[in-house]
Enzyme design. Structure first.
Site, mmCIF file in Angstrom:
data_model
loop_
_atom_site.group_PDB
_atom_site.id
_atom_site.type_symbol
_atom_site.label_atom_id
_atom_site.label_comp_id
_atom_site.label_asym_id
_atom_site.label_seq_id
_atom_site.Cartn_x
_atom_site.Cartn_y
_atom_site.Cartn_z
ATOM 1 N N CYS A 164 21.770 -98.347 -0.677
ATOM 2 C CA CYS A 164 22.268 -99.682 -0.326
ATOM 3 C C CYS A 164 21.363 -100.432 0.651
ATOM 4 O O CYS A 164 21.522 -101.631 0.845
ATOM 5 C CB CYS A 164 23.690 -99.585 0.231
ATOM 6 S SG CYS A 164 24.878 -98.977 -0.985
ATOM 7 N N HIS B 6 25.465 -105.496 4.872
ATOM 8 C CA HIS B 6 25.784 -104.797 3.630
ATOM 9 C C HIS B 6 27.301 -104.733 3.490
ATOM 10 O O HIS B 6 28.015 -104.396 4.434
ATOM 11 C CB HIS B 6 25.182 -103.400 3.660
ATOM 12 C CG HIS B 6 25.710 -102.492 2.605
ATOM 13 N ND1 HIS B 6 25.727 -102.840 1.274
ATOM 14 C CD2 HIS B 6 26.270 -101.253 2.674
ATOM 15 C CE1 HIS B 6 26.260 -101.862 0.581
ATOM 16 N NE2 HIS B 6 26.598 -100.887 1.392
ATOM 17 N N ASN C 289 31.185 -103.753 -3.233
ATOM 18 C CA ASN C 289 29.910 -103.228 -2.756
ATOM 19 C C ASN C 289 28.953 -103.164 -3.940
ATOM 20 O O ASN C 289 29.140 -102.356 -4.853
ATOM 21 C CB ASN C 289 30.139 -101.833 -2.155
ATOM 22 C CG ASN C 289 28.860 -101.171 -1.665
ATOM 23 O OD1 ASN C 289 27.758 -101.608 -1.967
ATOM 24 N ND2 ASN C 289 29.015 -100.093 -0.911
#
Length: 378
Positions: A149, A290, A320
């Site tokens: 990520c 994030h 996400n």
């Protein structure tokens, strides 16, 4: 799972799908401008999410929970899922094309393409090479970068440093893209409710009007490599009938440990960046974190002293999206008019590995005195 997915209405698609016109006034196409001696910076952004919407109600019954249960624990109301036959390279190509168009840069002028992803089209070759072919960027060299990520922030820093070292590269395309729907176990409520698919991109170029990358910092701790992983399919556990039967090709994570990591790492990223740049939280116009878990982000940023208008959130509608999370959220914030001339925008990400990274972006046109990379302490 796809059979239960709900298709977005045209109004919803125009509001949430960056491939379609944004609800806010469209940003004008910029003319490509190479300023001699200028430090590389961000000329434009782009983003792409799939059209297919999966709501909490679509997932809840099979998982034995309610739609409200998902919202209460994650803050996610819906996410986007790639259509059958739609891969990471397709989303990445859409995002890159949009960014190039907004920058007024032809693909033939691009010298470098870096794609941050942990869900490549194939184990090899690099998905970035597929994107290069799709774009027709024949003068570029292309590579993938996997920091899970944190992949986009890693790729942004690497591309920026390469351009600073190699003045022959006029433009670079940096992309974060993931299709987590391809690696999720949709009977696992710990992971399946969190993730979605998407891609975001930026074009870097040498222009006095580019948004400056004033500060970056990357890190990793390989001692925690097993907190986020796909157990099978690599050289340690090659694909076999046994690995498939045991679900070894699905994404897994230690949710409690990852949450604890995020609760610790996000404050550290903010503290390190503000201290290095001589700023306070109040001096930051926007934090683009994030989108690991929307509920967690709201709790942690409030504790850090951010007000709601200072934090960009896209996870409510997209979940996400892995390496796409930061660039998709940044693009949406720009489209919404939240990034104004002179703005200081802090990107902050953390992901499997475990990895983390931050970047302070300063938009042109504001007051003097914003730090440049050359003015920051060593």
């Amino acid at each position: 799972m796809h059979a239960d997915a709900e298709q977005a209405s045209p109004t919803e698609r125009s509001r949430h799908d960056p491939r379609r016109p944004a609800a806010s006034p469209a940003r004008p196409r910029a003319a490509a401008d190479r300023t001699p001696g200028a430090t590389p910076g961000i000329l434009a952004t782009g983003a792409c999410v799939p059209e297919q919407v999966v709501t909490n109600a679509s997932l809840a019954t099979a998982l034995g929970v309610t739609a409200d249960w998902i919202v209460d624990r994650t803050g996610v109301h819906e996410r986007r899922v790639a259509a059958p036959g739609e891969a990471t390279s397709d989303l990445a190509t859409h995002a890159a094309r949009q960014a190039l168009d907004r920058a007024g840069v032809d693909a033939a002028e691009v010298g470098l393409i870096i794609l941050g992803t942990s869900t490549p089209d194939l184990p090899l070759p690099a998905t970035a090479c597929r994107v290069q072919a799709n774009l027709g960027a024949w003068g570029a060299y292309a590579m993938d970068l996997d920091a899970v990520c944190t992949g986009f922030v890693y790729a942004l820093d690497v591309a920026h440093k390469i351009m600073r070292c190699d003045p022959t590269i006029g433009y670079a395309v940096v992309i974060g893209a993931d299709t987590y729907s391809r690696i999720l176990d949709y009977t696992d409520r710990r992971t399946s409710v969190l993730f979605g698919d998407g891609a975001g991109a930026v074009v870097l170029g040498r222009s006095a009007d580019a948004a400056g990358i004033a500060y970056t910092r990357l890190g990793s701790d390989g001692r925690q490599h097993d907190l986020v992983r796909i157990p099978a399919g690599g050289s340690r556990a090659p694909a076999s009938t046994a690995t498939v039967a045991h679900g070894g090709h699905y994404f897994t994570m230690d949710g409690r440990a990852v949450r604890a990591f995020a609760e610790r790492k996000l404050p550290e990223l903010v503290a390190d960046a503000t201290a290095a740049c001589g700023l306070t939280v109040a001096d930051l116009d926007l934090l683009v974190p994030h989108q690991a878990n929307v509920r967690l982000l709201r709790e942690v940023t409030k504790e850090l002293g951010f007000v709601a208008d200072q934090v960009a959130i896209s996870g409510t509608h997209y979940g996400n999206t892995g390496a796409a999370s930061v660039p998709v959220t940044l693009d949406a914030a720009i489209d919404a008019g939240r990034v104004r001339p002179g703005a200081r925008v802090l990107l902050a990400a953390f992901g499997g590995g475990m990895t983390w990274g931050s970047a302070l972006i300063t938009w042109p046109g504001g007051t003097a005195g914003q730090p440049t990379r050359e003015e920051l302490p060593a």
